[in-house]
Design a protein around this motif. Structure first.
Motif, PDB file in Angstrom:
ATOM      1  N   ARG A 165      48.258  42.060  40.099  1.00 27.17           N
ATOM      2  CA  ARG A 165      46.880  42.469  39.835  1.00 27.17           C
ATOM      3  C   ARG A 165      46.506  42.089  38.406  1.00 27.17           C
ATOM      4  O   ARG A 165      47.329  41.573  37.660  1.00 27.17           O
ATOM      5  N   ARG A 186      38.317  46.306  34.700  1.00 27.08           N
ATOM      6  CA  ARG A 186      38.940  45.927  35.973  1.00 27.08           C
ATOM      7  C   ARG A 186      38.395  46.752  37.138  1.00 27.08           C
ATOM      8  O   ARG A 186      38.500  46.350  38.298  1.00 27.08           O
ATOM      9  N   ASP A 187      37.825  47.913  36.849  1.00 29.63           N
ATOM     10  CA  ASP A 187      37.276  48.769  37.904  1.00 29.63           C
ATOM     11  C   ASP A 187      35.796  48.503  38.166  1.00 29.63           C
ATOM     12  O   ASP A 187      35.150  49.257  38.916  1.00 29.63           O
ATOM     13  N   HIS A 195      35.013  40.175  51.063  1.00 26.49           N
ATOM     14  CA  HIS A 195      35.633  41.505  51.030  1.00 26.49           C
ATOM     15  C   HIS A 195      34.652  42.618  50.687  1.00 26.49           C
ATOM     16  O   HIS A 195      35.046  43.773  50.564  1.00 26.49           O
ATOM     17  N   THR A 198      33.677  45.963  45.975  1.00 20.45           N
ATOM     18  CA  THR A 198      34.930  46.620  45.609  1.00 20.45           C
ATOM     19  C   THR A 198      35.208  46.369  44.134  1.00 20.45           C
ATOM     20  O   THR A 198      34.420  45.725  43.438  1.00 20.45           O
ATOM     21  N   LYS A 199      36.337  46.862  43.659  1.00 24.39           N
ATOM     22  CA  LYS A 199      36.692  46.648  42.247  1.00 24.39           C
ATOM     23  C   LYS A 199      36.993  45.172  42.022  1.00 24.39           C
ATOM     24  O   LYS A 199      37.617  44.516  42.858  1.00 24.39           O
ATOM     25  N   ASN A 201      39.050  43.611  40.128  1.00 24.99           N
ATOM     26  CA  ASN A 201      40.429  43.115  40.072  1.00 24.99           C
ATOM     27  C   ASN A 201      41.018  42.910  41.465  1.00 24.99           C
ATOM     28  O   ASN A 201      42.056  42.259  41.616  1.00 24.99           O
ATOM     29  N   ALA A 202      40.355  43.434  42.505  1.00 30.41           N
ATOM     30  CA  ALA A 202      40.820  43.187  43.868  1.00 30.41           C
ATOM     31  C   ALA A 202      40.668  41.725  44.237  1.00 30.41           C
ATOM     32  O   ALA A 202      41.413  41.205  45.078  1.00 30.41           O
ATOM     33  N   TYR A 204      41.400  39.182  42.456  1.00 25.93           N
ATOM     34  CA  TYR A 204      42.630  38.493  42.061  1.00 25.93           C
ATOM     35  C   TYR A 204      43.758  38.818  43.035  1.00 25.93           C
ATOM     36  O   TYR A 204      44.546  37.949  43.407  1.00 25.93           O
ATOM     37  N   ALA A 205      43.810  40.077  43.473  1.00 28.78           N
ATOM     38  CA  ALA A 205      44.859  40.478  44.412  1.00 28.78           C
ATOM     39  C   ALA A 205      44.672  39.793  45.767  1.00 28.78           C
ATOM     40  O   ALA A 205      45.652  39.404  46.414  1.00 28.78           O
ATOM     41  N   TYR A 206      43.421  39.611  46.191  1.00 30.21           N
ATOM     42  CA  TYR A 206      43.151  38.996  47.485  1.00 30.21           C
ATOM     43  C   TYR A 206      43.304  37.476  47.468  1.00 30.21           C
ATOM     44  O   TYR A 206      43.839  36.893  48.414  1.00 30.21           O
TER      45      TYR A 206
END
Length: 406
Positions: A165, A186-187, A195, A198-199, A201-202, A204-206
Motif C-alpha cells: 500500500r 492516503r485516506d 472501483h 474509495t480511499k 491509496n486503494a 495502488y493496492a488494486y
C-alpha cells in the motif's frame, strides 16, 4: 779571349746552369750561403693511443712534472647541494590531473548506481491530460516490507503486514515559479476507476502505479510526467547515508506502534527515528494522518537538502554511500535519466521558505473530502505553471482553510 777561372761548385762549361728559383741544371751539392734552409716536415706527437676511434687525441693529461688535477671536493656536511625547485607549472599539472580524476569519480559513481535502479512502468493507457508547462512528479512512499529482515522489521516497528500500500502520496511541481510540494492524504475519498469511490491509496493496492496515476490524473486534471517510489527500508538507508537529518516536531511524540519517542523541538534524527517520525499517525489527536503528511514532507525535503549539500560532493566516502543507497531506496519511472533524477533531487531541496511551497491538498474536513472549489483552484495553478500566484490562504500545511487551522 781569356777564360775566367771557374770557382768551386760552378757547373762545367757546356753544362746548363742551375737556377735556385726556376730549377734546371744540375743541383749543386750543397746549399749556397744565401739560400733559405727548409726544415723537413715532422708529425706532431699525440697522446692518443694508436688505433683510437676516430683518430681523435685523448684529453691532455698535463705536462710532465706538473701536479695531477685534484678530484672534486665533496660538499661539507650541512652544505649539501639544494635540489632544483619545481616551478608553478609542475604543481598546476598535478592539481589539474587530480581535478580531472575527481570529476571522473563524480560522474562514474552515479552511473554505476543508476545501472542497479529498478524502473517502473507507471504510464496508464487511454485518455490522459495533455502536456502541461513545467514538470510534475508523483512521489509514492510504499509500506511494503519486502527486503526487510525479521530483525529490521522489529527494529523499525513496521510489523508484518502483507500486501503493498501507499503511506505517502505527494506531487512535486517545478517550473517557472516556486517549486510546490503538495501532499495527498492516503485516506482521501476519490473515484478510483473500476472501483468506485474509495480511499485513494486503494488505487495502488488494486492496480499499482498505473492505476494510481490514472486516478490522480482524472481527479485533478494534472498530468504526471515522472514517478518516484521509496520503500520503508529506503528511508532509513538514505537518512543514514547522509549522516542524519534535522526534524522539528512541534510537540512531544510518543508512539509505540511506530517505535517513536522524541521530545519537542528541532533535533538530529537517524534513519530509524526519521522513518518513525514520518510514519506516526497517533500522536496528534486532532489532525492524525494530516499531521503525518506534514512530517513526511519535512523528511523528504530534509533528505533532499542533505543529499545535494556541498559536503556530499567533497566527501568521497559520503558521496559513495549516498549514491549506492539510491538503488536500495528508490524506484523511478521508465524514461527517467540519471540527470533527470538529479534535477528531481535538487527540486526537493527548494520547497521550503522563500524557495518553494509545501502544503496539503485543499480539503473541507478530516474525513478526508477534498474542497471542491479550493482544490480546483490549486490544481489550475499547477496545470498552468503559475505557482507564484497561489494565495497564502490556499496553500496550508493541513489543507484546511487558515480560518479553521488558525
Amino acid at each position: 779571349m781569356n777564360e775566367r777561372p771557374r770557382g768551386d761548385g760552378e757547373p762545367a762549361e757546356g753544362t746548363p746552369e742551375y737556377h735556385w728559383l726556376y730549377g734546371g741544371g744540375a743541383d749543386p751539392s750543397g746549399p749556397k750561403p744565401d739560400e733559405t734552409r727548409v726544415m723537413p716536415a715532422m708529425s706532431r706527437p699525440t697522446d692518443q693511443p694508436a688505433g683510437a676511434p676516430g683518430g681523435r687525441p685523448a684529453a691532455p693529461q698535463g705536462r710532465a712534472g706538473s701536479p695531477p688535477t685534484p678530484p672534486p671536493v665533496a660538499p661539507a656536511p650541512g652544505k649539501e647541494r639544494t635540489p632544483r625547485r619545481r616551478g608553478p607549472r609542475f604543481y598546476f599539472r598535478i592539481v589539474l590531473v587530480l581535478l580531472l580524476l575527481w570529476v571522473a569519480y563524480l560522474v562514474a559513481v552515479p552511473l554505476i548506481s543508476w545501472g542497479k535502479v529498478d524502473k517502473v512502468n507507471f504510464e496508464p493507457k487511454g485518455d490522459r491530460p495533455a502536456d502541461q508547462p513545467g514538470t510534475t512528479y508523483l512521489m509514492v512512499g510504499s509500506d511494503s516490507r519486502a527486503g526487510l529482515t525479521k530483525a529490521q522489521r522489529k527494529e523499525y516497528a513496521t510489523g508484518n503486514a502483507a500486501g503493498k500500500r501507499t503511506d505517502t502520496i505527494m506531487l512535486l511541481h517545478t517550473g517557472s515559479g516556486p517549486n510546490l510540494l503538495m501532499s495527498i492524504p492516503r485516506d482521501s475519498l476519490v473515484n478510483v476507476p473500476g472501483h468506485g469511490t474509495t480511499k485513494i491509496n486503494a488505487a495502488y493496492a488494486y492496480g499499482g502505479p498505473k492505476l494510481l496515476v490514472k486516478t490522480i490524473e482524472q481527479s485533478t486534471g494534472i498530468r504526471i510526467d515522472q514517478y518516484a517510489e521509496v520503500g520503508l527500508g529506503g528511508v532509513v538507508s538514505m537518512v543514514d547515508a547522509v549522516g542524519g537529518i534535522e526534524i522539528c516536531p512541534t510537540f512531544k511524540m510518543v508512539d509505540p506502534l511506530a517505535g517513536l519517542n522524541i521530545k519537542k523541538g528541532c533535533q538530529e534524527a537517524n534513519g530509524r527515528v526519521a522513518l518513525a517520525y514520518a510514519r506516526s499517525r497517533h500522536t496528534d489527536p486532532r489532525y492524525g494522518d494530516i499531521t503525518r503528511a506534514k512530517h513526511q514532507r519535512e523528511v523528504v525535503s530534509a533528505v533532499g537538502s542533505e543529499v545535494m549539500s556541498p559536503w556530499t560532493f567533497v566527501n568521497p566516502f559520503r558521496y559513495w554511500d549516498v549514491m549506492m543507497a539510491v538503488p536500495d531506496t528508490f524506484k523511478f519511472g521508465e524514461g527517467m535519466s540519471p540527470f533527470g533524477a538529479a534535477r528531481w533531487a535538487l527540486a526537493m531541496t527548494r520547497v521550503n521558505g522563500d524557495q518553494g511551497l509545501t502544503c496539503g491538498v485543499p480539503i473541507s474536513d478530516l474525513a478526508v473530502h477534498w474542497d471542491a472549489e479550493r482544490s480546483k483552484q490549486m490544481f489550475d495553478y499547477i496545470k498552468e505553471d503559475k505557482t507564484d500566484d497561489i494565495p497564502k490562504g490556499l496553500c496550508t500545511p493541513t489543507g484546511l482553510p487558515r480560518s479553521v487551522t488558525g
